[in-house]
Motif scaffolding. Structure first.
Motif, PDB file in Angstrom:
ATOM      1  N   UNK A 603     -29.493 -32.252  -6.311  1.00 26.74           N
ATOM      2  CA  UNK A 603     -28.977 -32.688  -7.604  1.00 26.74           C
ATOM      3  C   UNK A 603     -27.858 -31.748  -8.054  1.00 26.74           C
ATOM      4  N   UNK A 604     -26.815 -31.714  -7.277  1.00 28.98           N
ATOM      5  CA  UNK A 604     -25.674 -30.862  -7.637  1.00 28.98           C
ATOM      6  C   UNK A 604     -24.357 -31.498  -7.175  1.00 28.98           C
ATOM      7  N   UNK A 605     -23.287 -30.993  -7.776  1.00 26.69           N
ATOM      8  CA  UNK A 605     -21.947 -31.364  -7.334  1.00 26.69           C
ATOM      9  C   UNK A 605     -21.579 -30.393  -6.218  1.00 26.69           C
ATOM     10  N   UNK A 606     -21.145 -30.912  -5.083  1.00 25.14           N
ATOM     11  CA  UNK A 606     -20.719 -30.040  -3.985  1.00 25.14           C
ATOM     12  C   UNK A 606     -19.222 -29.818  -4.103  1.00 25.14           C
ATOM     13  N   UNK A 607     -18.831 -28.591  -4.441  1.00 21.28           N
ATOM     14  CA  UNK A 607     -17.401 -28.288  -4.599  1.00 21.28           C
ATOM     15  C   UNK A 607     -16.989 -27.331  -3.473  1.00 21.28           C
ATOM     16  N   UNK A 608     -16.019 -27.742  -2.697  1.00 20.96           N
ATOM     17  CA  UNK A 608     -15.646 -26.997  -1.495  1.00 20.96           C
ATOM     18  C   UNK A 608     -14.403 -26.159  -1.718  1.00 20.96           C
ATOM     19  N   UNK A 609     -14.466 -24.939  -1.188  1.00 20.12           N
ATOM     20  CA  UNK A 609     -13.332 -24.022  -1.326  1.00 20.12           C
ATOM     21  C   UNK A 609     -12.689 -23.821   0.050  1.00 20.12           C
ATOM     22  N   UNK A 610     -11.395 -24.000   0.106  1.00 20.80           N
ATOM     23  CA  UNK A 610     -10.628 -23.922   1.348  1.00 20.80           C
ATOM     24  C   UNK A 610     -10.712 -22.530   1.990  1.00 20.80           C
ATOM     25  N   UNK A 611     -10.916 -22.516   3.320  1.00 19.86           N
ATOM     26  CA  UNK A 611     -10.980 -21.239   4.042  1.00 19.86           C
ATOM     27  C   UNK A 611      -9.982 -21.169   5.187  1.00 19.86           C
ATOM     28  N   UNK A 612      -9.206 -22.210   5.369  1.00 20.76           N
ATOM     29  CA  UNK A 612      -8.298 -22.252   6.517  1.00 20.76           C
ATOM     30  C   UNK A 612      -8.542 -23.536   7.285  1.00 20.76           C
TER      31      UNK A 612
END
Lengths: 637, 249
Positions: A603-612
């Protein structure tokens, strides 16, 4: 990265008014000193540009089209939801809010969705005042129709061209501001990157599509309203120019990308006819008000539909979901269609189609009434397929249509980069894991007309940000990077056109990351995408001039970003080990084949952070707290 | 099907153009006309030639981005359809098809079939709106509008701004475009406060842009992919006359 949703405290129905009461607006005399860049001129971007200019801000708007009127919002057919309760059927802000949050399978933020329902009625008022010719009854009052996922009739429409009429309303408002010199309009300029200085967005680099030259533009705030990414599947209902570049480049500069795996597959599209197909055409969901969906009961029954007697037809949606029937939500209807086709009961030469039959409605209401309601859609169908749908049932099949996922934004619609706002389909905020029909137009206009003009104060109220000149080293650096990437595309000198490579990507995505997904398939897809990206950079072929209009370069640049973005989408789908809304994981289903949600763990928003590029991005979770609704089973039976 | 395509090629606005012949085999009748051009372009890319530049976006007849002249008719011979909705089943095996850009001084060719239609935007900017700022609207049902009027306004509002009307007109007039937009607003109660100024300003802008006047050829109506009626031109003329009485000539 810390994801602070900045949702105001207090009771749900007071949050938005409390926010407005607490905000510190910019002095009217000072507004013109603030420059706002708006990228995209669809419902969200066009409405934001026009409205901010009306308020007195200094606005510059950008589109890659020849005119702001061409944005893909124009193609929306069926309608726009609003909690007006003109039909006296028990609609309310709460009901629209609840339907939307349930339709999204409890994967969206309560406060944002409630605000959306709250301002929905204002959108109808505003659009009507601007001259949008909504359908009316004989008494002169506005007419409504029903849409999937709702038991009330709350959808306003303008024949089968509601998106067109709403966008032309936005375009008219924008044109008035252009004439008044409050908006500077940049046509045929494509955003290539965001410029970030000291952690805040200070501008963009755009490419002039006629001269192929790069330009830098400074803004005290940058608004992206650049639409969705369904074209990652190659064949979709999206227009040909639709792409992920603006959002994806912002993601590479540090904006979190939320829930990319929530992609909607629309159940009522015209089936594919051959390999030459460039796009799939949507037939509005509103058709399901009067059309009945069926396939033969027997697998492999190739008789003419008229020769199949009533008792040998399976009206499967009416059978499986008796209370919502043909108006079941999009994800459920799409999967049901896939299931009956997988059982060998599909129609059409390909076996990948189901019937949408109007004969009952025509017998009951007469052909004229049906023509009045859906005439242009019937004409469109006959044009494409060459079969008269008044005499024969239509054939439909699901197609990629809409992206619920998008750049992460807080309650103010600001991304994780301060100063960078994201509106409309490009953000993730309101539709959770599945969007209900007629809610995209509502969200785009809510964001543009009513939300951003208020929430931008949360950023500007702190004072005018320092102007960064466009000869600042960071602007120059980004320009060089953009140019290098284009040069790299031009220098591959391979054998395959951008379209060929895009088709290959689409085939991978549809097969493994489409309507039904599983762990092995997704892992395989990630490998295949990586291989294809290698192939792209070794075998791309570009022809034509590099210093004048060249659609091949435009296409290649967009496909290059899809080649990277597709992988993030697959990672997100792999990580989310549950089925919810449009995201269906085969491992997580009930015995009846329905989606099995896992609220305890997901029950969460999956927010992705760029790593390359090629590296797995970092997952950040925004827990969804449900204070006001009970997380029920999403049943449409 | 085998199709002989005669396509206008022009590298840029200043360059001299010419007709180039391309022969396509294996054209499927289910292809749209633009998908057939896509196939041609893929072949040209394979050969290392510059593909034919043309514009199109939604490919379902609503965005107004596409538009070209096929065998002398904007959007081709199928009435009430844009070129993206025209399908190859309307042609025969062995057909010769001539494809050209819109021919109009106000729509200069940018490249091949790509033209500049920004003059239409500027006409709208002159008055194609109701000046209603966001926030100032009354309840949408506060002013009932007779269904007949609303439907007629919608008939006019369907214009997609593709440019076919001006391209088809022997006088190069954009009257059908202007009439559709003026009528849409001037029919509705919301459009009444600006009725006269709208008609005058938009017609004036049309003339300033270099479009010709209307002399009732009705080629525009025949070419319009949305079947917009020339009766709206009559309505525009009435509104224009009304404006002269109201505001002086």
């Amino acid at each position: 990265m810390i994801l602070d949703s900045k949702v105001p405290s207090g009771p749900l129905e007071k949050k938005w008014s409390q926010f407005k009461a607490d905000m510190k607006p910019v002095n009217p005399a000072n507004k013109r000193k603030f420059k706002v860049l708006v990228v995209g001129t669809g419902l969200a971007g066009g409405a934001a540009a026009a409205t901010l200019a009306e308020l007195g801000y200094n606005v510059e708007a950008f589109t890659y089209h020849d005119s702001p009127r061409r944005a893909h919002s124009i193609a929306a057919q069926g309608g726009i939801n609003a909690a007006k309760n003109y039909q006296n059927d028990g609609d309310s802000i709460w009901r629209l809010f609840y339907d939307t949050i349930k339709g999204g399978d409890f994967r969206s933020r309560e406060a944002n969705v409630y605000r959306l329902a709250e301002v929905s009625a204002n959108i109808i008022d505003q659009s009507t005042a601007m001259g949008v010719p909504f359908a009316r009854e004989y008494g002169g009052y506005l007419s409504n129709r029903s849409f999937g996922g709702a038991l009330v009739s709350r959808t306003f429409y303008a024949r089968g061209q509601t998106g067109q009429q709403l966008l032309l309303g936005v375009y008219a408002a924008l044109s008035r501001q252009i004439e008044a010199k409050k908006v500077k309009m940049h046509n045929r300029k494509e955003m290539m990157d965001v410029v970030v200085v000291d952690g805040r967005a200070v501008g963009i680099v755009v490419r002039d599509l006629l001269t192929n030259k790069l330009e830098s533009h400074y803004g005290d705030a940058v608004i992206l309203a650049t639409g969705g990414y369904a074209s990652v599947f190659y064949l979709s209902t999206n227009a040909l120019y639709c792409n992920v570049t603006a959002s994806y480049r912002a993601y590479k500069r540090g904006a979190a990308f939320a829930n990319p795996c929530y992609t909607q597959i629309h159940p009522t599209c015209i089936p594919q006819s051959g390999d030459h197909q460039s796009k799939l055409t949507l037939m509005s969901e509103s058709l399901r008000n009067d059309g009945r969906i069926w396939v033969p009961k027997k697998a492999g029954d190739k008789r003419n539909p008229a020769d199949i007697p009533e008792e040998e037809r399976d009206y499967y949606l009416e059978r499986m979901y008796p209370s919502y029937g043909n108006l079941s939500p999009r994800d459920i209807s799409s999967r049901a269609a896939k299931r009956v086709c997988d059982e060998g009961r599909g129609v059409n030469a390909t076996g990948k189609a189901v019937y949408l039959d109007f004969s009952d409605a025509i017998n009951r209401l007469g052909q004229k009434v049906i023509a009045d309601r859906y005439g242009n859609l019937f004409d469109m169908y006959e044009n494409i397929i060459g079969v008269n749908p008044y005499k024969n049932p239509m054939m439909i099949y699901p197609a990629a249509h809409y992206a619920m996922g998008g750049l992460w934004v807080d309650y103010n619609l600001m991304s994780s980069i301060p100063g960078l706002f994201v509106l409309g389909e490009a953000n993730f905020s309101d539709h959770g894991a599945n969007r209900l029909g007629a809610s995209a137009l509502m969200q785009g206009l809510a964001d543009g007309y009513f939300v951003i003009p208020n929430t931008i104060n949360a950023y500007f109220g702190k004072g005018k940000p320092q102007t960064i000149p466009t000869d600042h080293p960071e602007f120059k650096k980004v320009e060089v990077e953009v140019q290098e990437r284009i040069t790299k595309l031009l220098n591959v000198n391979g054998k395959q056109s951008p379209t060929q490579l895009h088709k290959k990507l689409g085939a991978i995505m549809w097969e493994y990351v489409g309507m039904a997904r599983n762990r092995e398939g997704l892992k395989k897809a990630i490998g295949l995408i990586q291989e294809l990206r290698e192939e792209f950079w070794h075998d791309l072929k570009i022809v034509g001039p590099d210093s004048y209009l060249n659609p091949v370069i435009e296409k290649a640049s967009r496909v290059a970003d899809f080649m990277e973005f597709a992988e993030i989408l697959a990672y997100d789908a792999l990580m989310r080990e549950e089925s919810c809304g449009a995201h269906f994981r085969e491992e997580y289903q009930t015995e009846e084949g329905e989606a099995k949600r896992n609220d305890k763990d997901y029950s969460y928003v999956a927010a992705w952070e760029f790593q390359g590029v090629g590296k797995e991005p970092i997952l950040h979770k925004e827990d969804l707290k449900f204070e006001f609704v009970h997380l029920g089973e999403r049943s449409y039976k | 099907m085998r199709i002989n395509l005669h396509v206008w090629r022009q590298p840029n606005t200043e360059a001299k153009g010419h007709i180039q012949l391309y022969t396509l085999d294996d054209v499927s009748p289910d292809m749209s006309f633009l998908e057939m051009l896509d196939v041609l372009n893929e072949q040209l890319i394979q050969k290392g030639d510059d593909p034919v530049a043309f514009e199109s976006d939604c490919r379902e007849g609503i965005c107004g981005t596409c538009g070209m002249v096929i065998d002398g008719i904007p959007h081709g011979k199928q009435s009430g359809a844009t070129v993206c909705q025209l399908h190859m089943r309307k042609f025969k095996d062995g057909d010769d098809i001539y494809v050209e850009p819109y021919r109009h001084t106000v729509f200069p060719v940018i490249k091949d079939l790509f033209v500049d239609r920004s003059a239409y935007d500027r006409i709208i900017q002159a008055g194609g709106y109701v000046s209603a700022n966001v926030g100032s609207a009354p309840d949408a049902n506060a002013n009932p509008i007779p269904k007949g009027i609303a439907d007629l306004a919608m008939d006019a509002a369907q214009c997609i701004g593709c440019g076919a009307c001006a391209a088809a007109c022997p006088n190069g007039s954009a009257m059908l475009f202007v009439a559709a937009k003026v009528s849409h607003f001037n029919l509705l109660p919301q459009g009444q406060p600006e009725k006269a100024t709208r008609a005058r300003a938009m017609v004036k802008r049309m003339e300033d842009e270099g479009f010709g006047g209307c002399s009732n050829y009705y080629e525009c109506e025949a070419a319009c992919p949305k079947n917009i009626s020339v009766r709206f031109i009559a309505k525009l003329n009435r509104d224009y006359l009304y404006a002269a009485f109201k505001e002086g000539v």
